[in-house]
Design a protein around this motif. Structure first.
Motif, PDB file in Angstrom:
ATOM      1  N   SER A  96       0.819  -1.206   0.000  1.00  0.00           N
ATOM      2  CA  SER A  96       0.000   0.000   0.000  1.00  0.00           C
ATOM      3  C   SER A  96       0.859   1.264   0.000  1.00  0.00           C
ATOM      4  N   LYS A  97       0.275   2.346  -0.496  1.00  0.00           N
ATOM      5  CA  LYS A  97       0.963   3.636  -0.466  1.00  0.00           C
ATOM      6  C   LYS A  97       1.296   4.043   0.968  1.00  0.00           C
ATOM      7  N   GLU A  98       0.358   3.777   1.871  1.00  0.00           N
ATOM      8  CA  GLU A  98       0.559   4.207   3.255  1.00  0.00           C
ATOM      9  C   GLU A  98       1.759   3.493   3.871  1.00  0.00           C
ATOM     10  N   LYS A  99       1.931   2.231   3.533  1.00  0.00           N
ATOM     11  CA  LYS A  99       3.061   1.491   4.086  1.00  0.00           C
ATOM     12  C   LYS A  99       4.376   2.035   3.539  1.00  0.00           C
ATOM     13  N   VAL A 100       4.404   2.319   2.222  1.00  0.00           N
ATOM     14  CA  VAL A 100       5.604   2.898   1.616  1.00  0.00           C
ATOM     15  C   VAL A 100       5.878   4.267   2.220  1.00  0.00           C
ATOM     16  N   ARG A 101       4.833   5.055   2.392  1.00  0.00           N
ATOM     17  CA  ARG A 101       4.974   6.402   2.960  1.00  0.00           C
ATOM     18  C   ARG A 101       5.528   6.337   4.387  1.00  0.00           C
ATOM     19  N   LYS A 155      11.122   4.770 -11.808  1.00  0.00           N
ATOM     20  CA  LYS A 155      10.233   5.123 -12.917  1.00  0.00           C
ATOM     21  C   LYS A 155       9.655   6.526 -12.751  1.00  0.00           C
ATOM     22  N   ARG A 156      10.181   7.267 -11.789  1.00  0.00           N
ATOM     23  CA  ARG A 156       9.806   8.652 -11.502  1.00  0.00           C
ATOM     24  C   ARG A 156       8.432   8.773 -10.834  1.00  0.00           C
ATOM     25  N   HIS A 157       7.904   7.673 -10.310  1.00  0.00           N
ATOM     26  CA  HIS A 157       6.696   7.795  -9.507  1.00  0.00           C
ATOM     27  C   HIS A 157       7.056   8.511  -8.203  1.00  0.00           C
ATOM     28  N   ARG A 158       6.208   9.409  -7.805  1.00  0.00           N
ATOM     29  CA  ARG A 158       6.446  10.219  -6.605  1.00  0.00           C
ATOM     30  C   ARG A 158       5.349   9.976  -5.591  1.00  0.00           C
ATOM     31  N   LEU A 159       5.735   9.887  -4.327  1.00  0.00           N
ATOM     32  CA  LEU A 159       4.769   9.742  -3.252  1.00  0.00           C
ATOM     33  C   LEU A 159       4.883  10.943  -2.327  1.00  0.00           C
ATOM     34  N   ALA A 200       1.188   3.101  -8.147  1.00  0.00           N
ATOM     35  CA  ALA A 200       0.729   4.291  -8.874  1.00  0.00           C
ATOM     36  C   ALA A 200      -0.749   4.188  -9.223  1.00  0.00           C
ATOM     37  N   GLU A 201      -1.417   5.341  -9.191  1.00  0.00           N
ATOM     38  CA  GLU A 201      -2.813   5.424  -9.588  1.00  0.00           C
ATOM     39  C   GLU A 201      -2.917   6.379 -10.773  1.00  0.00           C
ATOM     40  N   THR A 202      -4.052   6.351 -11.454  1.00  0.00           N
ATOM     41  CA  THR A 202      -4.224   7.188 -12.646  1.00  0.00           C
ATOM     42  C   THR A 202      -4.167   8.672 -12.311  1.00  0.00           C
ATOM     43  N   CYS A 203      -4.486   9.030 -11.074  1.00  0.00           N
ATOM     44  CA  CYS A 203      -4.483  10.445 -10.681  1.00  0.00           C
ATOM     45  C   CYS A 203      -3.084  10.937 -10.329  1.00  0.00           C
ATOM     46  N   ASP A 204      -2.128  10.028 -10.198  1.00  0.00           N
ATOM     47  CA  ASP A 204      -0.762  10.411  -9.844  1.00  0.00           C
ATOM     48  C   ASP A 204      -0.034  10.956 -11.071  1.00  0.00           C
ATOM     49  N   VAL A 205       0.705  12.024 -10.877  1.00  0.00           N
ATOM     50  CA  VAL A 205       1.449  12.645 -11.980  1.00  0.00           C
ATOM     51  C   VAL A 205       2.935  12.613 -11.638  1.00  0.00           C
ATOM     52  N   LYS A 206       3.746  12.111 -12.573  1.00  0.00           N
ATOM     53  CA  LYS A 206       5.182  12.021 -12.340  1.00  0.00           C
ATOM     54  C   LYS A 206       5.864  13.374 -12.548  1.00  0.00           C
ATOM     55  N   PRO A 207       6.843  13.710 -11.729  1.00  0.00           N
ATOM     56  CA  PRO A 207       7.723  14.836 -12.079  1.00  0.00           C
ATOM     57  C   PRO A 207       8.573  14.414 -13.266  1.00  0.00           C
ATOM     58  N   GLU A 208       8.992  15.366 -14.080  1.00  0.00           N
ATOM     59  CA  GLU A 208       9.799  15.033 -15.249  1.00  0.00           C
ATOM     60  C   GLU A 208      11.202  14.589 -14.856  1.00  0.00           C
ATOM     61  N   HIS A 209      11.694  15.097 -13.727  1.00  0.00           N
ATOM     62  CA  HIS A 209      13.043  14.781 -13.275  1.00  0.00           C
ATOM     63  C   HIS A 209      13.048  14.598 -11.762  1.00  0.00           C
ATOM     64  N   ILE A 210      13.984  13.784 -11.272  1.00  0.00           N
ATOM     65  CA  ILE A 210      14.223  13.637  -9.835  1.00  0.00           C
ATOM     66  C   ILE A 210      15.717  13.785  -9.602  1.00  0.00           C
ATOM     67  N   VAL A 211      16.086  14.682  -8.688  1.00  0.00           N
ATOM     68  CA  VAL A 211      17.495  14.931  -8.378  1.00  0.00           C
ATOM     69  C   VAL A 211      17.778  14.512  -6.943  1.00  0.00           C
ATOM     70  N   THR A 212      18.777  13.644  -6.768  1.00  0.00           N
ATOM     71  CA  THR A 212      19.259  13.287  -5.440  1.00  0.00           C
ATOM     72  C   THR A 212      20.748  13.618  -5.385  1.00  0.00           C
ATOM     73  N   ARG A 224      -2.870  17.305  -8.096  1.00  0.00           N
ATOM     74  CA  ARG A 224      -3.933  18.122  -8.691  1.00  0.00           C
ATOM     75  C   ARG A 224      -3.349  19.326  -9.427  1.00  0.00           C
ATOM     76  N   TYR A 225      -2.297  19.915  -8.851  1.00  0.00           N
ATOM     77  CA  TYR A 225      -1.686  21.080  -9.493  1.00  0.00           C
ATOM     78  C   TYR A 225      -1.041  20.679 -10.819  1.00  0.00           C
ATOM     79  N   LEU A 226      -0.354  19.554 -10.818  1.00  0.00           N
ATOM     80  CA  LEU A 226       0.305  19.094 -12.041  1.00  0.00           C
ATOM     81  C   LEU A 226      -0.711  18.683 -13.099  1.00  0.00           C
ATOM     82  N   GLN A 227      -1.818  18.129 -12.671  1.00  0.00           N
ATOM     83  CA  GLN A 227      -2.864  17.770 -13.625  1.00  0.00           C
ATOM     84  C   GLN A 227      -3.389  19.008 -14.354  1.00  0.00           C
ATOM     85  N   ARG A 228      -3.440  20.115 -13.639  1.00  0.00           N
ATOM     86  CA  ARG A 228      -3.993  21.340 -14.227  1.00  0.00           C
ATOM     87  C   ARG A 228      -2.963  22.157 -14.991  1.00  0.00           C
ATOM     88  N   TYR A 229      -1.761  22.275 -14.425  1.00  0.00           N
ATOM     89  CA  TYR A 229      -0.776  23.195 -15.011  1.00  0.00           C
ATOM     90  C   TYR A 229       0.524  22.526 -15.476  1.00  0.00           C
TER      91      TYR A 229
END
Length: 209
Positions: free
Chosen positions: A3-8, A137-141, A176-188, A150-155
């Motif tokens: 689950s997302k909650e467990k990963v979080r 895969k650039r999925h973000r939690l 991942a769920e359909t409502c989740d939006v990936k950032p284009e890049h991740i920097v560590t 929601r912000y990424l979905q709109r803008y």
């Protein structure tokens, strides 16, 4: 499936356990890597955030953005509506604590108005976002409120998006769920995960060492 909650929960426990001095010094490394990217160099408008708790520290980043003559916008949230907008910041010392204890701007000039005017191309606007965990895969939690999704979905098509995080926040997989939006890049501090295949290959090579 996990689950997302467990990963979080696991990711937050890991991040919170990182020593404060280590987080501060490592945040500097991450910020320097971000500042060296073409996305930052080309940008004129930065949508950043004010770090809290164990997040990658953005104090020096936000100061650098202004010192470089770029326009800095920070988020102001509406907890009831579960929305956020970004407002221009002239003086970082005049931020006020808002929802969730995060310092927020009190100005009236929003970046949404700027984006809708069409005055700036996508390459001129860069969003730098926090997060709790990520995968290759650039999925973000995030924290579970869905504000950034929601912000990424709109803008999201109007700017370049990048998540900054400690390498220790990487998860094996994020549900991942359909409502989740990936950032284009991740920097560590260790790598950059991006849509560009050459950079993605570099990330894989680093993990094999």
């Amino acid at each position: 499936m996990i689950s997302k909650e467990k990963v979080r929960r696991r990711a937050l426990e890991t991040r919170n356990a990182l020593a404060g001095e280590w987080r501060f010094e490592t945040s500097r490394i991450i910020v320097e890597k971000l500042l060296a990217t073409e996305w930052y160099r080309k940008s004129e408008i930065l949508l950043s955030y004010c770090s809290i708790h164990s997040e990658v520290d953005t104090r020096e980043l936000n100061e650098r953005i202004q010192a470089d003559g770029k326009q800095l916008f920070l988020p102001r949230t509406d907890a009831g509506e579960k929305t956020m907008c970004f407002y221009k910041v002239e003086d970082l010392k005049k931020l006020k604590k808002g929802n969730f204890g995060v310092p927020e701007p009190r100005g009236s000039e929003s970046v949404e108005q700027v984006m809708e005017s069409g005055a700036f191309s996508k390459e001129k606007i860069l969003m730098v976002m926090p997060g709790v965990a990520f995968d290759t895969k650039r999925h973000r939690l995030g924290y579970g409120g869905g504000f950034y999704d929601r912000y990424l979905q709109r803008y999201g098509t109007r700017f370049i998006s990048v998540m900054i995080a400690f390498a220790e926040q990487e998860a094996w997989i994020i549900p991942a769920e359909t409502c989740d939006v990936k950032p284009e890049h991740i920097v560590t501090q260790k790598t950059i995960i991006t849509q560009n295949e050459s950079c993605a290959e570099s990330a894989r090579e680093w993990r094999q060492r």
